[in-house]
Design an enzyme around this catalytic site. Structure first.
Site, PDB file in Angstrom:
ATOM      1  N   ASN A 241      50.384 -22.260  -9.568  1.00  0.00           N
ATOM      2  CA  ASN A 241      50.968 -22.525  -8.244  1.00  0.00           C
ATOM      3  C   ASN A 241      50.933 -21.256  -7.399  1.00  0.00           C
ATOM      4  OD1 ASN A 241      52.552 -24.259 -10.371  1.00  0.00           O
ATOM      5  ND2 ASN A 241      52.665 -25.369  -8.440  1.00  0.00           N
ATOM      6  N   GLU A 242      51.287 -20.134  -8.027  1.00  0.00           N
ATOM      7  CA  GLU A 242      51.355 -18.847  -7.328  1.00  0.00           C
ATOM      8  C   GLU A 242      49.984 -18.465  -6.777  1.00  0.00           C
ATOM      9  OE1 GLU A 242      53.503 -15.845  -9.413  1.00  0.00           O
ATOM     10  OE2 GLU A 242      52.628 -14.198  -8.282  1.00  0.00           O
ATOM     11  N   ARG A 243      48.958 -18.640  -7.617  1.00  0.00           N
ATOM     12  CA  ARG A 243      47.613 -18.201  -7.206  1.00  0.00           C
ATOM     13  C   ARG A 243      47.054 -19.113  -6.120  1.00  0.00           C
ATOM     14  NH1 ARG A 243      46.379 -16.604 -13.521  1.00  0.00           N
ATOM     15  NH2 ARG A 243      47.738 -14.790 -13.407  1.00  0.00           N
ATOM     16  N   ALA A 246      48.745 -18.389  -2.746  1.00  0.00           N
ATOM     17  CA  ALA A 246      48.233 -17.101  -2.253  1.00  0.00           C
ATOM     18  C   ALA A 246      46.867 -17.287  -1.603  1.00  0.00           C
ATOM     19  CB  ALA A 246      48.150 -16.096  -3.397  1.00  0.00           C
ATOM     20  N   GLY A 363      50.396 -11.320  -8.639  1.00  0.00           N
ATOM     21  CA  GLY A 363      50.069 -12.656  -9.162  1.00  0.00           C
ATOM     22  C   GLY A 363      48.882 -12.640 -10.105  1.00  0.00           C
TER      23      GLY A 363
END
Ligand SMILES: Cc1cc2nc3c(=O)[nH]c(=O)nc-3n(C[C@H](O)[C@H](O)[C@H](O)COP(=O)(O)OP(=O)(O)OC[C@H]3O[C@@H](n4cnc5c(N)ncnc54)[C@H](O)[C@@H]3O)c2cc1C
Length: 383
Positions: A241-243, A246, A363
């Site tokens: 989700n983070e990547r 971003a 990340g």
């Protein structure tokens, strides 16, 4: 990727929110090296920016992943990198595991208030001796009756100063490596917890970044997210989700920067004509436009995989790697084509240049993305 009228309306909403609630405050918040998350987040929640994909029963909105794509792209258009990153930490980096694996009680206590903007969330994985190698973390939670007793430290934690709770990765078993870790919701009001350092950094000045210390800090076992011992795997999933967010934000950042640079190139005259009329400059700008387009459509393919319920690890890895490199290239070119004024703090290019550097580090670094990809694609000595 098909965007409906509802998606388009949401895009207009987020764009307007960025222009009214974030952009006018950027100078003040950058100078203060912090923004007031407890003032901004309830506003953003009321305007419908939080909990997009989470279950309405947990305080979410239950909409599809295309809304997250739009949120990322539009946040990326803000006039700084710090506040959008802090928002994305809250919405897409610190809360997905809780939404995915948390008990109803834990979600009612922490996820729902976070999605109302009443509580600020942070994700705490990195430590002084463990960044890229997440399996090397040593912050330990020892079981004592119905509690975890936590000792250790975490480093470079975004929102770390303001957070009401952390999604904390700790070692809970005796096994080494990636085994024996758990994710725990850690309220920052817990005795034994402290912000040991507030960190100054190259860019993203408006977001706070902290080193955190845990000395015999006690939280209930019931604060464990998901299964005890599955923390590493759950965090790896949360990293997807983070990547992705971003990479979505990078498209917005690049598009806004290219547009602002073109505005400048149309009015700045050298050698008797506007800069944009020089072919060297035209071609460079056109190349950036092409590369941003490629990233946008790659992101959309990733989003479609998510919406089809497929594993998007490879997509997220390539998108994050590409986004980190591209945003740096765009920032460098935009600054260069502004000439001297581009280097001045009074011009947006200088902040963008500083802020853009983070994406290839946070990340998961570019090198970690390459490591994941090499492993997935079997680029190793053994076949
Ligand atoms: C502003 C900022 C905000 C952050 N926010 C958070 C947050 O909210 N929560 C959180 O948990 N963390 C956060 N981080 C931490 C970030 O995720 C780590 O900095 C990152 O994962 C890299 O870890 P490291 O700094 O320990 O670098 P290291 O792991 O020490 O790596 C140093 C260099 O070596 C390279 N390298 C490492 N291993 C290999 C290898 N096997 N082969 C080739 N090269 C290698 C790396 O790519 C890097 O270039 C943040 C960092 C920054 C700068």
């Amino acid at each position: 990727m098909h965007f409906t009228a509802e998606h388009d309306m949401f895009r207009q909403t987020v764009r307007a929110v960025v222009q009214s609630e974030i952009d006018p405050q950027v100078e003040e918040w950058e100078a203060a090296h912090a923004f007031p998350a407890h003032e901004l987040f309830p506003k953003l929640a009321r305007l419908g920016l939080f909990g997009l994909e989470y279950d309405p029963a947990d305080g979410g909105q239950g909409v599809d992943h295309a809304f997250t794509v739009i949120l990322g792209e539009e946040l990326g258009r803000a006039r700084c990198g710090g506040v959008p990153m802090a928002i994305a930490v809250h919405t897409d980096m610190a809360t997905p595991s809780l939404a995915r694996f948390g008990t109803p009680e834990l979600k009612a206590r922490y996820l729902a208030p976070a999605m109302r903007g009443e509580q600020v969330a942070a994700v705490a994985v990195t430590e002084p001796d463990a960044g890229s190698d997440v399996a090397a973390i040593s912050t330990r939670a020892a079981r004592d009756g119905d509690d975890w007793v936590i000792n250790g430290s975490k480093l470079y934690i975004t929102n770390g100063v303001q957070a009401d709770w952390l999604c904390l990765l700790v070692r809970t078993g005796e096994e080494r490596g990636y085994r024996g870790m758990s994710q725990v919701i850690f309220p920052s009001a817990t005795p034994g917890f402290s912000v040991s350092r507030t960190l100054r950094k190259l860019g993203n000045h408006s977001s706070d970044t902290a080193e955190l210390s845990f000395v015999d800090a006690r939280v209930p076992l019931a604060n464990t997210i998901g299964a005890i011992g599955r923390g590493f795997q759950q965090q790896m999933q949360q990293f997807q989700n983070e990547r992705l967010i971003a990479a979505y934000m990078a498209v917005g950042q690049c598009e806004a920067a290219i547009q602002r640079t073109l505005d400048y190139l149309r009015q700045r005259v050298t050698f008797g004509k506007p800069l944009v009329e020089h072919q060297w400059i035209q071609f460079h700008m056109a190349e950036l436009v092409a590369e941003v387009d490629l990233l946008r459509h790659y992101n959309y393919a990733a989003a479609e995989a998510i919406m089809a319920g497929q594993d998007a690890t490879r997509f997220a890895t390539i998108a994050k790697l590409t986004a980190g490199r591209l945003v740096r290239k765009v920032a460098d070119t935009c600054l260069q084509f502004h000439g001297g004024i581009g280097y001045m703090d009074e011009t947006w290019t200088s902040r963008f240049y500083r802020d853009s550097r983070l994406l290839s580090i946070g990340g998961g670094t570019d090198e970690v993305m390459l490591q994941v990809l090499a492993r997935m694609d079997g680029i190793t000595a053994l076949d």
